[in-house]
Each structure stands twice: as structure tokens, then as C-alpha cells.
Design an enzyme around this catalytic site. Sequence first.
Site, PDB file in Angstrom:
ATOM      1  N   ASP A   1       0.807  -1.223   0.000  1.00 16.41           N
ATOM      2  CA  ASP A   1       0.000   0.000   0.000  1.00 16.41           C
ATOM      3  C   ASP A   1       0.843   1.278   0.000  1.00 16.41           C
ATOM      4  OD1 ASP A   1      -2.957  -0.644   0.205  1.00 16.41           O
ATOM      5  OD2 ASP A   1      -2.178  -1.953   1.774  1.00 16.41           O
TER       6      ASP A   1
ATOM      7  N   GLU B   1      -0.136   9.560   1.198  1.00 22.39           N
ATOM      8  CA  GLU B   1      -0.811  10.487   2.105  1.00 22.39           C
ATOM      9  C   GLU B   1      -1.029   9.896   3.497  1.00 22.39           C
ATOM     10  OE1 GLU B   1      -4.707  13.076   1.662  1.00 22.39           O
ATOM     11  OE2 GLU B   1      -5.229  10.974   1.815  1.00 22.39           O
ATOM     12  N   ASP B   2      -1.182   8.579   3.566  1.00 22.75           N
ATOM     13  CA  ASP B   2      -1.560   7.981   4.853  1.00 22.75           C
ATOM     14  C   ASP B   2      -0.423   7.963   5.869  1.00 22.75           C
ATOM     15  OD1 ASP B   2      -4.203   7.503   4.166  1.00 22.75           O
ATOM     16  OD2 ASP B   2      -3.646   5.682   3.072  1.00 22.75           O
TER      17      ASP B   2
ATOM     18  N   ARG C   1       1.006  -1.690   7.161  1.00 23.13           N
ATOM     19  CA  ARG C   1       1.328  -0.383   6.589  1.00 23.13           C
ATOM     20  C   ARG C   1       2.300   0.419   7.448  1.00 23.13           C
ATOM     21  NH1 ARG C   1      -3.118   2.871   3.503  1.00 23.13           N
ATOM     22  NH2 ARG C   1      -1.115   3.710   2.842  1.00 23.13           N
TER      23      ARG C   1
ATOM     24  N   ARG D   1      -9.099   2.938  11.117  1.00 27.06           N
ATOM     25  CA  ARG D   1      -7.641   3.123  11.035  1.00 27.06           C
ATOM     26  C   ARG D   1      -7.094   4.182  12.004  1.00 27.06           C
ATOM     27  NH1 ARG D   1      -5.876   1.322   6.012  1.00 27.06           N
ATOM     28  NH2 ARG D   1      -6.983  -0.612   5.549  1.00 27.06           N
TER      29      ARG D   1
ATOM     30  N   HIS E   1     -11.585   5.967   4.927  1.00 25.27           N
ATOM     31  CA  HIS E   1     -11.030   7.171   5.556  1.00 25.27           C
ATOM     32  C   HIS E   1     -12.040   8.327   5.519  1.00 25.27           C
ATOM     33  CE1 HIS E   1      -6.866   5.476   4.415  1.00 25.27           C
ATOM     34  NE2 HIS E   1      -6.912   5.493   5.733  1.00 25.27           N
TER      35      HIS E   1
ATOM     36  N   CYS F   1      -5.141  10.293  -1.645  1.00 27.20           N
ATOM     37  CA  CYS F   1      -4.178   9.425  -0.942  1.00 27.20           C
ATOM     38  C   CYS F   1      -2.932   9.131  -1.777  1.00 27.20           C
ATOM     39  CB  CYS F   1      -4.843   8.138  -0.469  1.00 27.20           C
ATOM     40  SG  CYS F   1      -5.361   7.070  -1.784  1.00 27.20           S
TER      41      CYS F   1
HETATM   42  N1  GLY Z   1      -5.625  -0.324   0.282  1.00 30.66           N
HETATM   43  C1  GLY Z   1      -5.694   0.848   1.039  1.00 30.66           C
HETATM   44  C2  GLY Z   1      -5.784   0.558   2.479  1.00 30.66           C
HETATM   45  O1  GLY Z   1      -6.572  -0.269   2.851  1.00 30.66           O
HETATM   46  O2  GLY Z   1      -5.057   1.100   3.282  1.00 30.66           O
END
Ligand code: GLY
Length: 274
Positions: free
Chosen positions: A80, A85-86, A105, A150, A180, A267
Site C-alpha cells: 500500500d 498520504e496515509d 502499513r 484506522r 477514511h 491518498c
Molecule cells: N488499500 C488501502 C488501504 O486499505 O489502506
Amino acid sequence: MVGAVAGIDHGVAVVAVSSRLLHALIRPPSRSLERCELLHLPRTAFDFERARAQHDAYGQALRDAGVSVTVLPEAPKLPDAVFVEDAVVLLDECAVLCRPGVASRRAEVDLIRSAVERIRIVSEIAAPGTLEGGDVLAIGRTVFVGRSTRTNGEGIEQLRRQIAPHGYEVREVAVRGSLHLKTAVTAPAAGLLIANPAWIDASAFAGFEVISVPPDEPFGANTLPINRRVLVAASAPRTAEVLTMRGLDVRPVDISELQKAEAGLTCLSVLWAR
Ligand code: GLY
């Protein structure tokens, strides 16, 4: 911080001067994207070459809007990592490195750390806090943060403490149906939001005009305002029409292959003005 800049005064959205976005970080997808995290979508066949071409075109759309784009190295071990951005919340005065809500992640944060440290003083979210940049919608000095699968309350509190000294106010928003916050709401222009009200508690945005996405385009709300343009996913043509009728300069960008991985336009980049 992305796009339109507004503040809230006595319950009315007020327009301030928009910052011109000048720089972006992006990272190309790798073949491992077929093993990405998925929350709401079923896994479907994935065409890597097409995803790569769409990502290239996305980078070009940023350049066409006047942004200087830095392309980070591909990260094949982190499926990912294309969703840069995340991993970070980048504001004018500081950056907060995130702590993603899924273990797969977390290593993305170290991967982007040095690029962020070159441009900002950096702090970070620590366990047990979790925070993903896709849950953070900064509009002027007001930072809306989605409490989602998240991003947890501890992550939101840590963000609040870390950015308060720079004059930012954090407002929590319940996210109930999307990956998100910014899957469900973005600010395509000053004082104006586009949202899928089924996925968020829209009452958090009192003082803004909120347009709902057409019912058949639930993912249309993830727009990317960039300088005088607004990028809209090509899969949301009716959303594009609605925004065009509002006088916005809308540019469709096809990210359909990346959307299979629950991508949105926001993102795929980290943007900043100075
Ligand atoms: N595939 C994006 C996420 O789930 O973080």
C-alpha cells in the site's frame, strides 16, 4: 494541507486566501499492490501496467496544475506504499508522521521519513495511537480528523497536542462507512464541501456548505483541489458535473485500476505550498 483555505466564524464559513500548492511527493505502485489491504471492496483482478500508467497520468495532472513532483522509489515489499498520504500529516509549520491502523502499513512511515524531514520539523504518533493521513482534512487552521477503523481516539489526541502549538484546532468526525474521512468528504473550494453523508457525521461541518455526491457515485467525494483546478475521479462524472456547475475548473483523472485497492485521488500524493 491541501487546497482551499477557509475558517469558521460565528457559524459561517469564511473564505481566506488559498495557498498555492507547489510541491508533491508521489510513489509509483508496485506489483505487490494486488496484495493490498482491503476494507470494503472485494479483491478483483488487477492490471499492473494499467495501474502504473494511471499513476503516471496522475503525476502529470499534478504537474499540469503547476506542481513540482518528486517521485519516491517504488516499494515492492509494502503493497500500500503508493498511498503516501496515509503516512504523514503535512502542515505549513510542521509534519506529523502517522502510525497506520493496520500493521502491514506501519513500515511505510520510515520509508517516507527522510523525505519529510528535509522539509519540516517532524513529530510522530506513538502506540497505542493510530492515525492515517487519509483521515485528516485540514481546512485553514481547522483540522478535521476521522475516527475510523484506522484512526483511534488516542491518535487523534496525540495529533491535537502536537499541532496545537502551531495554532491548529482538531475536530473529531465519526466515520462509519468508508475507509477514511477523505473518502467521504473533501473541500473542493473555499467554504464548500462535497460529501457522502451516509459515511460520516456531517454535523461536524456546521458552517460549511455541504453538497452531497450523487447517490450512484458514493466515491465521488474524494476530490483533490489543486491551485485553480479540482481533480475528480473519472468514475464520478456526475459529481464532476455538479462541481462544474458551481463554476469550478474540474479535471477528471482516471484512477480506476488504483480504486480497486480503495485508492482515492488524495491518498496518492502529499502536497505542500512552502
Ligand atoms: N488499500 C488501502 C488501504 O486499505 O489502506
